[in-house]
Design an enzyme around this catalytic site. Structure first.
Site, PDB file in Angstrom:
ATOM      1  N   SER A  71       0.843  -1.195   0.000  1.00 39.26           N
ATOM      2  CA  SER A  71       0.000   0.000   0.000  1.00 39.26           C
ATOM      3  C   SER A  71       0.880   1.248   0.000  1.00 39.26           C
ATOM      4  O   SER A  71       1.676   1.437  -0.922  1.00 39.26           O
ATOM      5  CB  SER A  71      -0.943  -0.069   1.205  1.00 39.26           C
ATOM      6  OG  SER A  71      -2.035   0.797   1.067  1.00 39.26           O
TER       7      SER A  71
ATOM      8  N   HIS B  71      -7.628  -6.155   1.909  1.00 43.81           N
ATOM      9  CA  HIS B  71      -6.461  -5.292   1.744  1.00 43.81           C
ATOM     10  C   HIS B  71      -5.241  -5.837   2.490  1.00 43.81           C
ATOM     11  O   HIS B  71      -4.111  -5.687   2.026  1.00 43.81           O
ATOM     12  CB  HIS B  71      -6.795  -3.880   2.231  1.00 43.81           C
ATOM     13  CG  HIS B  71      -5.742  -2.869   1.892  1.00 43.81           C
ATOM     14  ND1 HIS B  71      -5.428  -2.523   0.595  1.00 43.81           N
ATOM     15  CD2 HIS B  71      -4.909  -2.144   2.689  1.00 43.81           C
ATOM     16  CE1 HIS B  71      -4.453  -1.625   0.595  1.00 43.81           C
ATOM     17  NE2 HIS B  71      -4.126  -1.369   1.850  1.00 43.81           N
TER      18      HIS B  71
END
Length: 252
Positions: A90, A229
């Site tokens: 990320s 995620h």
């Protein structure tokens, strides 16, 4: 160097170093533990940004250039000694790329492989939209809700008011840093030549990955693993990631 980089499992005889870069609001605790999962040929370190863990009392970085310069200064001597690879998740994907581009442009160094995870291609429209998120206008509850949707944060941390407050602040500051960086092609005229591998969770919001091709003359590959995620925290996915990263490094 120990201030900026955490290495729990030192392997001075390793053939390659894997440097890991954390997600927004994150520290070194999860990724530095990867060291025990890899063979003796790979030494794993995790970058520690200011404002967290042992650097809690330091002011947060205000822009990506500050982070890149500090990480480069801490790692340069070791990166000149033996091959290295980068892994970022990320927010960490963008730091890893920024450091890689800086090393290539200024020192003629680059990772033998760049592994990015849960991140839009930084030269994509989706990334440009991310940069426009009004983080200064977002209240703490909105940020907390977003962190909870993403997952990856132990529930006990969210039940502790001091930890929760600092997590929200850290996340806000990391997003602010992300909004200071540009990876537009005309500003980055020296692309990488290493291979890039992109990972993402199958249940995560889809990422715009195609434009990662434009950032290297090497090969680009894409993998979806089960989960959201923070799919990479699942033990079965950790095994896949460490095995795959090992093969890529050995092949390089």
């Amino acid at each position: 160097m120990e201030k900026v980089v955490s290495c729990l499992y030192k392997r001075p005889d390793a053939l390659c170093r894997l440097i890991c870069f954390p997600w927004a609001g994150g520290g070194t605790s999860q990724l530095s533990k990867w060291g025990k999962l890899f063979s003796s040929s790979i030494e794993v370190s995790s970058v520690r940004l200011p404002g967290r863990e042992s650097r809690l009392k330091e002011p947060f970085a205000k822009d990506m250039t500050t982070i890149v310069n500090e990480v480069t200064s801490a790692l340069l001597e070791e990166l000149q000694e033996k091959p290295f690879a980068f892994f970022g998740h990320s927010f960490g994907s963008y730091i890893s790329l920024a450091v890689a581009l800086h090393l290539k442009e200024k020192y003629g160094l680059e990772p033998i492989h760049l592994f990015v995870s849960g991140a839009h291609a930084p030269n994509s429209e989706a990334f440009l939209l991310t940069k426009k998120v009004p983080i200064d206008d977002a209240d703490d509850e909105d940020i907390l809700t977003y962190i909870q949707i993403l997952g990856g944060t132990p529930s006990e941390h969210l039940q502790n008011e001091d930890i929760k407050k600092h997590l929200i602040l850290t996340f806000r500051e990391d997003v602010r840093v992300l909004q200071t960086v540009s990876f537009e092609k005309e500003e980055r005229y020296i692309p990488l030549s290493c291979d890039i591998t992109c990972f993402e969770g199958s249940e995560d919001k889809p990422h715009d990955l195609d434009a990662w091709h434009d950032l290297t003359s090497g090969d680009t590959s894409f993998y979806k693993l089960p989960g959201g995620h923070f799919y990479l925290l699942e033990p079965s996915n950790e095994i896949f990631l460490t095995n795959h990263i090992t093969r890529c490094i050995e092949n390089a």
